[in-house]
Motif scaffolding. Structure first.
Motif, PDB file in Angstrom:
ATOM      1  N   LEU A  21       0.809  -1.228   0.000  1.00 27.27           N
ATOM      2  CA  LEU A  21       0.000   0.000   0.000  1.00 27.27           C
ATOM      3  C   LEU A  21       0.838   1.273   0.000  1.00 27.27           C
ATOM      4  O   LEU A  21       0.337   2.359  -0.280  1.00 27.27           O
ATOM      5  CB  LEU A  21      -0.947  -0.010   1.202  1.00 27.27           C
ATOM      6  CG  LEU A  21      -1.870  -1.237   1.301  1.00 27.27           C
ATOM      7  CD1 LEU A  21      -2.693  -1.194   2.578  1.00 27.27           C
ATOM      8  CD2 LEU A  21      -2.784  -1.325   0.084  1.00 27.27           C
ATOM      9  N   LEU A  22       2.091   1.130   0.355  1.00 29.06           N
ATOM     10  CA  LEU A  22       2.994   2.285   0.358  1.00 29.06           C
ATOM     11  C   LEU A  22       4.149   2.012  -0.598  1.00 29.06           C
ATOM     12  O   LEU A  22       4.529   0.851  -0.812  1.00 29.06           O
ATOM     13  CB  LEU A  22       3.560   2.514   1.762  1.00 29.06           C
ATOM     14  CG  LEU A  22       2.564   2.813   2.866  1.00 29.06           C
ATOM     15  CD1 LEU A  22       3.304   2.933   4.196  1.00 29.06           C
ATOM     16  CD2 LEU A  22       1.779   4.091   2.574  1.00 29.06           C
ATOM     17  N   PRO A  53      -0.219   4.417  -5.927  1.00 26.59           N
ATOM     18  CA  PRO A  53      -1.321   5.029  -6.682  1.00 26.59           C
ATOM     19  C   PRO A  53      -2.612   4.220  -6.541  1.00 26.59           C
ATOM     20  O   PRO A  53      -2.606   2.986  -6.649  1.00 26.59           O
ATOM     21  CB  PRO A  53      -0.807   5.002  -8.128  1.00 26.59           C
ATOM     22  CG  PRO A  53       0.676   5.066  -7.995  1.00 26.59           C
ATOM     23  CD  PRO A  53       0.998   4.294  -6.751  1.00 26.59           C
ATOM     24  N   GLY A  54      -3.703   4.923  -6.294  1.00 21.96           N
ATOM     25  CA  GLY A  54      -4.998   4.274  -6.161  1.00 21.96           C
ATOM     26  C   GLY A  54      -5.361   3.886  -4.738  1.00 21.96           C
ATOM     27  O   GLY A  54      -6.521   3.587  -4.446  1.00 21.96           O
ATOM     28  N   ARG A 101      -3.206  16.835  -0.682  1.00 23.54           N
ATOM     29  CA  ARG A 101      -2.467  17.805  -1.494  1.00 23.54           C
ATOM     30  C   ARG A 101      -1.182  17.219  -2.063  1.00 23.54           C
ATOM     31  O   ARG A 101      -0.799  17.492  -3.186  1.00 23.54           O
ATOM     32  CB  ARG A 101      -2.138  19.043  -0.670  1.00 23.54           C
ATOM     33  CG  ARG A 101      -3.377  19.750  -0.091  1.00 23.54           C
ATOM     34  CD  ARG A 101      -3.017  20.749   1.014  1.00 23.54           C
ATOM     35  NE  ARG A 101      -2.249  21.881   0.525  1.00 23.54           N
ATOM     36  CZ  ARG A 101      -0.972  22.076   0.787  1.00 23.54           C
ATOM     37  NH1 ARG A 101      -0.297  21.217   1.526  1.00 23.54           N
ATOM     38  NH2 ARG A 101      -0.354  23.136   0.313  1.00 23.54           N
ATOM     39  N   THR A 102      -0.484  16.408  -1.231  1.00 25.82           N
ATOM     40  CA  THR A 102       0.821  15.900  -1.658  1.00 25.82           C
ATOM     41  C   THR A 102       0.810  14.406  -1.954  1.00 25.82           C
ATOM     42  O   THR A 102       1.810  13.879  -2.454  1.00 25.82           O
ATOM     43  CB  THR A 102       1.878  16.134  -0.545  1.00 25.82           C
ATOM     44  OG1 THR A 102       1.467  15.375   0.611  1.00 25.82           O
ATOM     45  CG2 THR A 102       1.977  17.592  -0.167  1.00 25.82           C
ATOM     46  N   GLY A 103      -0.292  13.739  -1.643  1.00 25.00           N
ATOM     47  CA  GLY A 103      -0.346  12.303  -1.877  1.00 25.00           C
ATOM     48  C   GLY A 103       0.523  11.493  -0.941  1.00 25.00           C
ATOM     49  O   GLY A 103       0.830  10.328  -1.191  1.00 25.00           O
ATOM     50  N   ASP A 106      -8.019   2.555   2.901  1.00 30.16           N
ATOM     51  CA  ASP A 106      -7.313   1.290   2.645  1.00 30.16           C
ATOM     52  C   ASP A 106      -6.218   1.054   3.689  1.00 30.16           C
ATOM     53  O   ASP A 106      -6.028  -0.063   4.175  1.00 30.16           O
ATOM     54  CB  ASP A 106      -6.660   1.303   1.253  1.00 30.16           C
ATOM     55  CG  ASP A 106      -7.685   1.374   0.122  1.00 30.16           C
ATOM     56  OD1 ASP A 106      -8.827   0.922   0.314  1.00 30.16           O
ATOM     57  OD2 ASP A 106      -7.332   1.892  -0.967  1.00 30.16           O
ATOM     58  N   LEU A 107      -5.491   2.114   3.976  1.00 27.12           N
ATOM     59  CA  LEU A 107      -4.403   1.981   4.952  1.00 27.12           C
ATOM     60  C   LEU A 107      -4.958   1.600   6.319  1.00 27.12           C
ATOM     61  O   LEU A 107      -4.427   0.729   7.011  1.00 27.12           O
ATOM     62  CB  LEU A 107      -3.620   3.294   5.046  1.00 27.12           C
ATOM     63  CG  LEU A 107      -2.980   3.830   3.755  1.00 27.12           C
ATOM     64  CD1 LEU A 107      -2.271   5.158   4.014  1.00 27.12           C
ATOM     65  CD2 LEU A 107      -1.992   2.824   3.164  1.00 27.12           C
TER      66      LEU A 107
END
Lengths: 351, 351, 351, 351
Positions: free
Chosen positions: A172-173, A257-258, A307-309, A263-264
């Protein structure tokens, strides 16, 4: 069950004694100290006043005196000394049937070369490394059960891995660009006196230390690499907070991405469902070190900055308990077939 | 030269009074407070005992009493109140020939829409924004000289910009992935009482706050965007340290390919050569907040982690001095033609 | 055994909850709060995370929510509110068969006139005073057993009486000229926010308060008068220490002619022989507040200054445990026929 | 005017350097250290960054390096070392025309036998005692002017004597039964590292030390005996507060029959009328250590407890400034004919 502590006068040693006093199934049969042999433990540490004459399991302190380092027959020995001081005797203890839980760093790194690069000493007992297991129960419980030699994790790695390992394992990361900005109370530096830990130098002061060179870096990288499935590097910067106990790690990671914030959180919830000592805090409540003070509990929260993802993950615990002595007892319970939370139920001291 | 403070009972107000007492060229002619009008200043704040009866420049406290907010004729007025409380009166003061140094946030952001998004209020005096200058002397000295309305920077932005702005301007760092992990003493939250600043809740505790939502974020981004020449975003996470004064920012940035640690240091040295209040520390010495305690000085250090290619930059200062009242006086000196360091020579209180 | 807490969100309320979680014979069946009714306790106080879903005696938190002040049927109710707020309802609770342990001041003073003079309010339930017993077990154990209404002592009086009462009772000290110079951590002032407890005002600061006017004075005088057999007065000066927990009382008393230091120590030893929670430290070791941190233990030491003939007695404890919630549980154990130390065995948190 | 510091790396040495930097009439021409000779002062102590290259009086730091203990020609030398280390060289310096201000204890006690009893060493320079003057300007200004050897008072004695000396001199207090219960920040113990000053041992902790044996006792008794006109003894108990700076003394004394609270205050007002550094606080405001933080100011308040007839007097100051280095500079100004407050005008750092 007879247990002992070698290095009983240090802070993790004293914390083991405090917690073990409250453990209903053990007898604290041995307190070892190379430098204070013969001293009466409760005179050195008056918080234990009156224990010499106590009776029964979970309350006695053996003779009440510190012994030398001739370890008697025990079920479990906690090694609460810095790296390099007990590893060369560990094989003997294991051969005598004593289970060993090492709070030092000697058996944490699987690659002795990495150990030697970061610790700048020759590894004292390479041959034991393969048999040692990294003792972070919430992540590696199945591997710990049944083992005789536990490498108890470092305080910073415990805080970091609880937050990151499950998320990396699930992909996920992103593995690149992981940043761990960590902050610790002064007790993490131990009981040895130095100018850097002198009250007047540390109080009302805040600083980084070990920038880009702290020895917990390879430990974190080893475990995260295992979780992610391929090699990764991190930036890890520890700081010293003018307080005695507590660690808080602020972690920055680029989200795959996505992947969403939800999810986390689901991943954390699945990983820590039913865990007594790891708490995912409700929306909007962020970990504070004091939530954990004196307890084996740890706290997690995260947010994705749209803002920064980037995800910001925060993890807190008591460096001397979940980050050291409490986790060591949790490991003891696991390898001895006792309920994992035995002797560890107390909650954080607030205020 | 007659100066006044509106909001004289808050922490930045008291700090202005403390520093101005030591300034040889000014008379502290007005202390305004909406809520404590009529109170004797030195009875509210006994650290000023005896000043009522003092004579002469730089030592008097006017009548010794707090006035209401009817501002008399002055050369300079410091507005030491939170955002939104004085902006609507600022035009009047400027029209009366009073120079205004605003320690609040109203004139820092050039785009009133950004202000309104982050501060959640309508801007109270949009028309003054173009005439205001962002008062960080070491970066924008030329623009400050001669101005009548100074937007005194926030504490976190000051620490951050001193480290990052010159490096981004020279293109030595990449604009993507900037992370600012900042830590502040509790005085930054002001004198207003809340459970979050209650001693027993904060002491021996460490936490993040305002994660991905702190209002200093757009201020930092505006100035870094200007330095870099094109828009950028940052992750900014403030934390609360159990101490009264001090800010330390730990900043992570990807180095531009080919740029070395030495290149970064040379850039800093060129920027801060001859600056009295910005110090690049010798190799191996990292900023501590206490180096700056009570003084207008700030400290920088950096390292490039060769393993990850990322630079770690650390900046420290006293949030109430270089991060607020000291910098305001530095700005006053600049716009009034006085030596920039006048009244600001004291060094940090150690221990 | 079902117990409840009214005032569960204050510091003594939270401390009762923390300690009761570790008590094997009780169910924490009621948490009352007038202002936070309906709130989820573990969300307000994350140190209790996960307890909502816990099962079994000694671990549950009822519904996990704070109730209003409609007290259900209980075996024991702890009143953890300031004076004057629960006394008028106490008779009802007693009539319903609920034992009441009052951590406030309403039932400590035997003379309602003295109460009204010092607390400046009319006594809310005078008629209950004769039936209440002053709950300091090490001094009044025999009177406590079997009672239904306990006046739990103040924190300063507990520290003071443990040191002085036995010595005055035996006539070893003179009644004139008793001086009690006491120092407390900030948690003693409770969870209510005030400027006086604001972090930045208290941290790195030390001051006296309530000089010659603190309400614990008549409480101390009442119990010492009883011990001495005739009326006496004391000078009692409390001070605020920049720390969260802990009380230390430094007491000065003129020794009765002919009495030696050894006589005083023998008296203490006889009084506290076999007591689990009161420790007379070895020669040369003086009480520190941290010896007691988070525990129900207390520490004593004394010296007779041969130059002046005056004894200096020092007593320390944790104001929230032996000085409040821990002692309340000790009293509960006594009046409910449980082992007096049940749930109270944990030792002080060091460091 | 050229001045120097021997023992420049200790806390009183650093504090002298900080204050002298702000003094307009002196050049800091010599910084001596036996153990750090050759080190660059501003690298050891980054709060002084940039001073090496400064120009002019009151700003330079000589070569910027620490010298050995070969003292050059100076107008004034401050000895900022513990007792016993410089007294044997003092005669040479005086013979060379250097005025000496000794912050250690060697010249404070007029009777060398008393010194030897309390300090357990032979007096190193008995013959100089008669020529030394006890340098507490507000009490002994007339004796100080014109002297070449100043015994700078201890921190606890300064706080105590300011409160008690004038009242005893006027006969307003009884000489018997004086009790001084004093509390100090940790910086009073100096920069030497010991377990007792280790952050984790001192933080969140409060204790007494030196009970009935502290070396400031005879110093206090000598000066109070002189004030009272006949011999007296005191009980003096110092305590360690978990903060860096500050001393507060709580003093108990029996009032002379017929004397009122107002009489005591009038005596103080007469004594301290016009004094810049001693403040009698308004009714109801009690001294706090932080009022004085970093400044040479001190604060007094008193109350007579009408119930016991005893006066409670409280005195506070910064142990490193008015209690050491600030007072030393005040003495320098006096013996060199400079305005007494020169370089000492800064007010306390709040918050």
């Amino acid at each position: 069950m007879k247990v002992g502590i070698i290095g009983a006068t240090g802070y993790t040693g004293q914390e083991l004694a405090r917690l073990l006093q409250n453990h209903p199934e053990i007898e604290l049969a041995y307190l070892g100290s190379s430098s204070n042999s013969g001293a009466v433990y409760e005179e050195m540490f008056p918080q234990f006043s009156g224990l010499r004459s106590s009776q029964g399991m979970g309350s006695g302190l053996g003779t009440g005196k510190l012994d030398n380092e001739q370890v008697p027959d025990l079920d479990v020995l906690f090694c609460a000394l810095p790296h390099g001081l007990t590893a060369d005797r560990t094989a003997q203890w294991l051969n005598r049937g004593i289970k060993v839980i090492d709070l030092g760093a000697d058996f944490r790194l699987k690659d002795a070369t990495v150990y030697e690069n970061w610790y700048k000493v020759k590894h004292p007992a390479k041959e034991l490394i393969p048999g040692a297991v990294y003792g972070l129960p919430e992540l590696y419980r199945d591997k710990i059960v049944g083992k005789a030699l536990i490498a108890n994790p470092g305080c910073y790695p415990t805080a970091t891995l609880l937050a990151l390992a499950p998320l990396l394992q699930k992909g996920l990361l992103q593995k690149d660009g992981l940043i761990i900005d960590a902050k610790s109370g002064v007790s993490g530096a131990g009981r040895g006196v130095t100018l850097g830990n002198h009250f007047s130098e540390v109080n009302e002061n805040f600083k980084a230390y070990g920038v880009a060179s702290h020895r917990h870096t390879p430990e974190i990288e080893q475990q995260l690499t295992e979780a992610a499935g391929s090699e990764l590097l991190v930036n890890f910067t520890p700081h010293l907070v003018p307080m005695t106990r507590g660690i808080l790690a602020t972690i920055y990671a680029q989200v795959t991405p996505g992947v969403t914030e939800a999810d986390l959180k689901v991943c954390w919830q699945e990983q820590y469902e039913g865990e007594e000592f790891v708490h995912i805090l409700p929306e909007g409540i962020w970990p504070q070190t004091k939530f954990a003070s004196g307890s084996n509990h740890s706290f997690l929260q995260l947010k994705v900055d749209s803002r920064t993802g980037r995800a910001i993950l925060i993890s807190s615990l008591d460096n001397l308990v979940k980050g050291a002595s409490g986790q060591a007892i949790q490991n003891m319970n696991l390898i001895c077939g006792l309920p994992e939370n035995m002797g560890l139920k107390m909650r954080g001291l607030w205020p």
